[in-house]
Design an enzyme around this catalytic site. Sequence first.
Site, PDB file in Angstrom:
ATOM      1  N   ASP A  86       0.739  -1.170  -0.057  1.00  0.00           N
ATOM      2  CA  ASP A  86       0.052  -0.099   0.019  1.00  0.00           C
ATOM      3  C   ASP A  86       0.924   1.212  -0.149  1.00  0.00           C
ATOM      4  O   ASP A  86       0.269   2.202   0.533  1.00  0.00           O
ATOM      5  CB  ASP A  86      -0.838  -0.036   1.086  1.00  0.00           C
ATOM      6  CG  ASP A  86      -1.839  -1.230   1.416  1.00  0.00           C
ATOM      7  OD1 ASP A  86      -2.297  -1.556   0.160  1.00  0.00           O
ATOM      8  OD2 ASP A  86      -2.161  -1.653   2.205  1.00  0.00           O
ATOM      9  N   LYS A 130       1.758   1.982  -5.298  1.00  0.00           N
ATOM     10  CA  LYS A 130       2.211   1.281  -6.460  1.00  0.00           C
ATOM     11  C   LYS A 130       1.472   1.500  -7.610  1.00  0.00           C
ATOM     12  O   LYS A 130       1.747   1.502  -8.833  1.00  0.00           O
ATOM     13  CB  LYS A 130       2.639  -0.276  -6.068  1.00  0.00           C
ATOM     14  CG  LYS A 130       3.450  -0.763  -4.906  1.00  0.00           C
ATOM     15  CD  LYS A 130       3.654  -2.167  -4.912  1.00  0.00           C
ATOM     16  CE  LYS A 130       2.489  -2.668  -4.139  1.00  0.00           C
ATOM     17  NZ  LYS A 130       1.999  -2.104  -2.865  1.00  0.00           N
ATOM     18  N   GLY A 152      -4.559  -4.269  -3.758  1.00  0.00           N
ATOM     19  CA  GLY A 152      -5.614  -3.290  -4.141  1.00  0.00           C
ATOM     20  C   GLY A 152      -4.747  -2.037  -4.577  1.00  0.00           C
ATOM     21  O   GLY A 152      -4.227  -1.269  -3.574  1.00  0.00           O
ATOM     22  N   HIS A 153      -4.677  -1.736  -5.673  1.00  0.00           N
ATOM     23  CA  HIS A 153      -3.979  -0.641  -6.137  1.00  0.00           C
ATOM     24  C   HIS A 153      -4.932   0.507  -6.713  1.00  0.00           C
ATOM     25  O   HIS A 153      -5.626   0.394  -7.542  1.00  0.00           O
ATOM     26  CB  HIS A 153      -3.036  -1.100  -7.469  1.00  0.00           C
ATOM     27  CG  HIS A 153      -2.044  -2.099  -6.912  1.00  0.00           C
ATOM     28  ND1 HIS A 153      -0.980  -2.553  -7.554  1.00  0.00           N
ATOM     29  CD2 HIS A 153      -1.740  -2.712  -5.695  1.00  0.00           C
ATOM     30  CE1 HIS A 153      -0.138  -3.555  -7.165  1.00  0.00           C
ATOM     31  NE2 HIS A 153      -0.604  -3.571  -5.996  1.00  0.00           N
ATOM     32  N   GLN A 209       1.652  -6.126  -3.091  1.00  0.00           N
ATOM     33  CA  GLN A 209       2.327  -6.192  -1.816  1.00  0.00           C
ATOM     34  C   GLN A 209       3.613  -5.454  -1.392  1.00  0.00           C
ATOM     35  O   GLN A 209       3.670  -4.406  -2.060  1.00  0.00           O
ATOM     36  CB  GLN A 209       2.416  -7.964  -1.345  1.00  0.00           C
ATOM     37  CG  GLN A 209       1.287  -8.454  -1.184  1.00  0.00           C
ATOM     38  CD  GLN A 209       0.642  -8.883  -2.509  1.00  0.00           C
ATOM     39  OE1 GLN A 209       1.284  -9.601  -3.479  1.00  0.00           O
ATOM     40  NE2 GLN A 209      -0.628  -8.789  -2.644  1.00  0.00           N
TER      41      GLN A 209
HETATM   42  P1  GDP Z   1      -0.697   0.309  -3.588  1.00  0.00           P
HETATM   43  O1  GDP Z   1      -1.435  -1.041  -3.055  1.00  0.00           O
HETATM   44  O2  GDP Z   1       0.718   0.455  -3.272  1.00  0.00           O
HETATM   45  O3  GDP Z   1      -1.231   0.641  -5.099  1.00  0.00           O
HETATM   46  O4  GDP Z   1      -1.403   1.424  -2.706  1.00  0.00           O
HETATM   47  P2  GDP Z   1      -3.116   1.741  -2.283  1.00  0.00           P
HETATM   48  O5  GDP Z   1      -3.641   2.139  -3.602  1.00  0.00           O
HETATM   49  O6  GDP Z   1      -3.255   0.598  -1.496  1.00  0.00           O
HETATM   50  O7  GDP Z   1      -2.745   2.823  -1.174  1.00  0.00           O
HETATM   51  C1  GDP Z   1      -2.254   4.002  -1.490  1.00  0.00           C
HETATM   52  C2  GDP Z   1      -3.269   5.200  -1.423  1.00  0.00           C
HETATM   53  O8  GDP Z   1      -2.433   6.343  -1.263  1.00  0.00           O
HETATM   54  C3  GDP Z   1      -4.220   5.417  -2.314  1.00  0.00           C
HETATM   55  O9  GDP Z   1      -5.434   5.648  -1.851  1.00  0.00           O
HETATM   56  C4  GDP Z   1      -3.614   6.262  -3.229  1.00  0.00           C
HETATM   57  O10 GDP Z   1      -4.445   7.041  -4.110  1.00  0.00           O
HETATM   58  C5  GDP Z   1      -3.043   7.366  -2.521  1.00  0.00           C
HETATM   59  N1  GDP Z   1      -1.558   7.915  -2.704  1.00  0.00           N
HETATM   60  C6  GDP Z   1      -0.635   7.556  -3.604  1.00  0.00           C
HETATM   61  N2  GDP Z   1       0.050   8.377  -3.630  1.00  0.00           N
HETATM   62  C7  GDP Z   1      -0.180   9.383  -2.902  1.00  0.00           C
HETATM   63  C8  GDP Z   1       0.580  10.573  -2.336  1.00  0.00           C
HETATM   64  O11 GDP Z   1       1.501  11.155  -2.735  1.00  0.00           O
HETATM   65  N3  GDP Z   1      -0.286  11.691  -1.551  1.00  0.00           N
HETATM   66  C9  GDP Z   1      -1.462  11.087  -1.271  1.00  0.00           C
HETATM   67  N4  GDP Z   1      -2.412  12.168  -0.371  1.00  0.00           N
HETATM   68  N5  GDP Z   1      -2.084   9.985  -1.516  1.00  0.00           N
HETATM   69  C10 GDP Z   1      -1.546   9.174  -2.449  1.00  0.00           C
HETATM   70  P1  IMO Z   2      -0.983  -4.187  -2.059  1.00  0.00           P
HETATM   71  O1  IMO Z   2      -0.736  -4.715  -3.387  1.00  0.00           O
HETATM   72  C1  IMO Z   2      -1.162  -4.695   2.413  1.00  0.00           C
HETATM   73  C2  IMO Z   2      -1.086  -8.805   3.673  1.00  0.00           C
HETATM   74  C3  IMO Z   2      -2.354  -9.200   4.486  1.00  0.00           C
HETATM   75  C4  IMO Z   2      -1.773 -10.283   5.524  1.00  0.00           C
HETATM   76  C5  IMO Z   2      -0.509 -10.821   4.558  1.00  0.00           C
HETATM   77  C6  IMO Z   2      -1.133 -12.150   4.140  1.00  0.00           C
HETATM   78  O2  IMO Z   2      -2.132  -3.474  -2.066  1.00  0.00           O
HETATM   79  O3  IMO Z   2       0.063  -3.473  -1.420  1.00  0.00           O
HETATM   80  P2  IMO Z   2      -2.524 -13.016   2.047  1.00  0.00           P
HETATM   81  O4  IMO Z   2      -4.152 -12.656   1.556  1.00  0.00           O
HETATM   82  O5  IMO Z   2      -1.685 -12.451   1.043  1.00  0.00           O
HETATM   83  O6  IMO Z   2      -2.299 -14.182   2.092  1.00  0.00           O
HETATM   84  O7  IMO Z   2      -2.122 -12.289   3.570  1.00  0.00           O
HETATM   85  O8  IMO Z   2      -0.417 -10.089   3.839  1.00  0.00           O
HETATM   86  N1  IMO Z   2      -1.248  -8.236   2.393  1.00  0.00           N
HETATM   87  C7  IMO Z   2      -1.261  -6.902   2.052  1.00  0.00           C
HETATM   88  N2  IMO Z   2      -1.075  -5.949   2.841  1.00  0.00           N
HETATM   89  N3  IMO Z   2      -0.991  -4.541   0.741  1.00  0.00           N
HETATM   90  C8  IMO Z   2      -1.333  -5.597  -0.062  1.00  0.00           C
HETATM   91  O9  IMO Z   2      -1.363  -5.620  -1.420  1.00  0.00           O
HETATM   92  C9  IMO Z   2      -1.260  -6.753   0.890  1.00  0.00           C
HETATM   93  N4  IMO Z   2      -1.689  -8.299  -0.004  1.00  0.00           N
HETATM   94  C10 IMO Z   2      -1.672  -8.917   1.247  1.00  0.00           C
HETATM   95  O10 IMO Z   2      -2.862  -8.093   5.104  1.00  0.00           O
HETATM   96  O11 IMO Z   2      -1.201  -9.561   6.361  1.00  0.00           O
HETATM   97 MG    MG Z   3      -2.911  -1.647  -1.755  1.00  0.00          MG
END
Ligand code: GDP
Ligand code: IMO
Ligand code: MG
Length: 427
Positions: A13, A16, A40-41, A223
């Site tokens: 998170d 990415k 979840g991207h 991840q």
């Molecule tokens: P990922 O799993 O690595 O793709 O990240 P997620 O989407 O799960 O979580 C990142 C969150 O931060 C999302 O809601 C993005 O829209 C938000 N985000 C990404 N870059 C920035 C940033 O530079 N500033 C802010 N405020 N939000 C950001």
């Molecule tokens: P993105 O790509 C954050 C965590 C779960 C749990 C562990 C194992 O959005 O960064 P799993 O279902 O993979 O066997 O769970 O990994 N986990 C993540 N945490 N971001 C993710 O994906 C994750 N995918 C799995 O919360 O601790």
């Molecule tokens: Mg994510």
Amino acid sequence: MPALVLLGAQWGDEGKGKATDLLGGSVDYVVRYQGGNNAGHTVVVGDQKYALHLLPSGILTPECTPVIGNGVVVDPSVLLSELSGLNERGVDTSKLLLSGNAHIITPYHVTVDKVTERFLGKRKIGTTGRGIGPTYADKINRVGIRVQDLYDESILTQKVEAALDAKNQILTKLFNRRAISADQVVEELLGYAEQLRPYVADTVLVLNQALEDDKVVLFEGGQGTLLDIDHGTYPFVTSSNPTAGGACTGAGVGPTKISRVIGILKAYTTRVGAGPFPTELFDEDGAALRRIGGERGVTTGRDRRCGWFDAVIARYATRVNGLTDFFLTKLDVLTGWEEIPVCVAYEIDGKRVEELPYSQSDFHHAKPIYETLPGWSEDITKAKTFADLPKNAQDYVKALEEMSGAPISAIGVGPGRDETIEINSFI
Ligand code: GDP
Ligand code: IMO
Ligand code: MG
């Protein structure tokens, strides 16, 4: 032949999706190489927000070919509903390529994931419950089902029966659940076959030919480094290799082809699920990071655990991935703190430790040693260049760069595509 890997440098998170989408316009292929719909991207384009789970974030860039590599585990029902959801919003998904060697998450993998977690009780991992671990376990045990098996009913039936023989014993005798019918599973999987057929391809051949033709290929990790099955905080990890080497095995591209490895690094730290997290905050600061940063899981809706930046982890990510660059995200979230603590080392059993300990017990005892950096109060969301940042924000970035071991080549100051400061070009 430039191939780039973009991966999470912390516990996932990090942003990415946003970083991948930003590069989408300059690359020809975006490839997921591991994980599944546990990811979840989030991608924000103008006033539109997309949450992608299985599809590479490049799917939102029309010129780019999205690829699901052999190392990914694919839940066909999730894939098809993600595709139709995007189609309804006007996104053309017809260029998607899906590896015939990718393993399939079946309903029994999801069941086993959930009952195993329940069985573990207090010791649970806190998985996303999407069947990821059991599907990779079957792959390694050589009783997995692959995408290509959907096109040979006899082989599919034999494989599902073989997999369920042992699983039904465990489900009924250990977990006290009803047995799963192989016929029903086969019928469900066959129902996906024709819908998926247009996408199925020899992605290893396609990607290597693309690299021969000087196309740009971007590998998008799911991840993060500390969730890696080999290099993460085992057993509180996911069941694949998000680290850079995973891109080679998960897509069938040799390491000699990879020219750049970009670590996505949040300006603070978050984690979802169980496991050690030295800089975790349980106070008002933690709640404020969660509130301001919108730190709630995209996949499961769980609150993310929040804490200060941990330079020990960043250094570790640089080492195990051979990072060439960092993309620092969410710097804007830190606006308003008078002082910002940064973890520079750990204290473990009375001793100062500079690097991530290999021993799980030591890591569980690690207490952060903080240095405090001065904060800033100016709005930075409109900053376009490094010079636009207030002095203290510049110094914060420089300090993180110094501690983390690779140049910070981009900085996120908001979720949108254009809310980014580009320092060094990635391509
Ligand atoms: P990922 O799993 O690595 O793709 O990240 P997620 O989407 O799960 O979580 C990142 C969150 O931060 C999302 O809601 C993005 O829209 C938000 N985000 C990404 N870059 C920035 C940033 O530079 N500033 C802010 N405020 N939000 C950001
Ligand atoms: P993105 O790509 C954050 C965590 C779960 C749990 C562990 C194992 O959005 O960064 P799993 O279902 O993979 O066997 O769970 O990994 N986990 C993540 N945490 N971001 C993710 O994906 C994750 N995918 C799995 O919360 O601790
Ligand atoms: Mg994510």
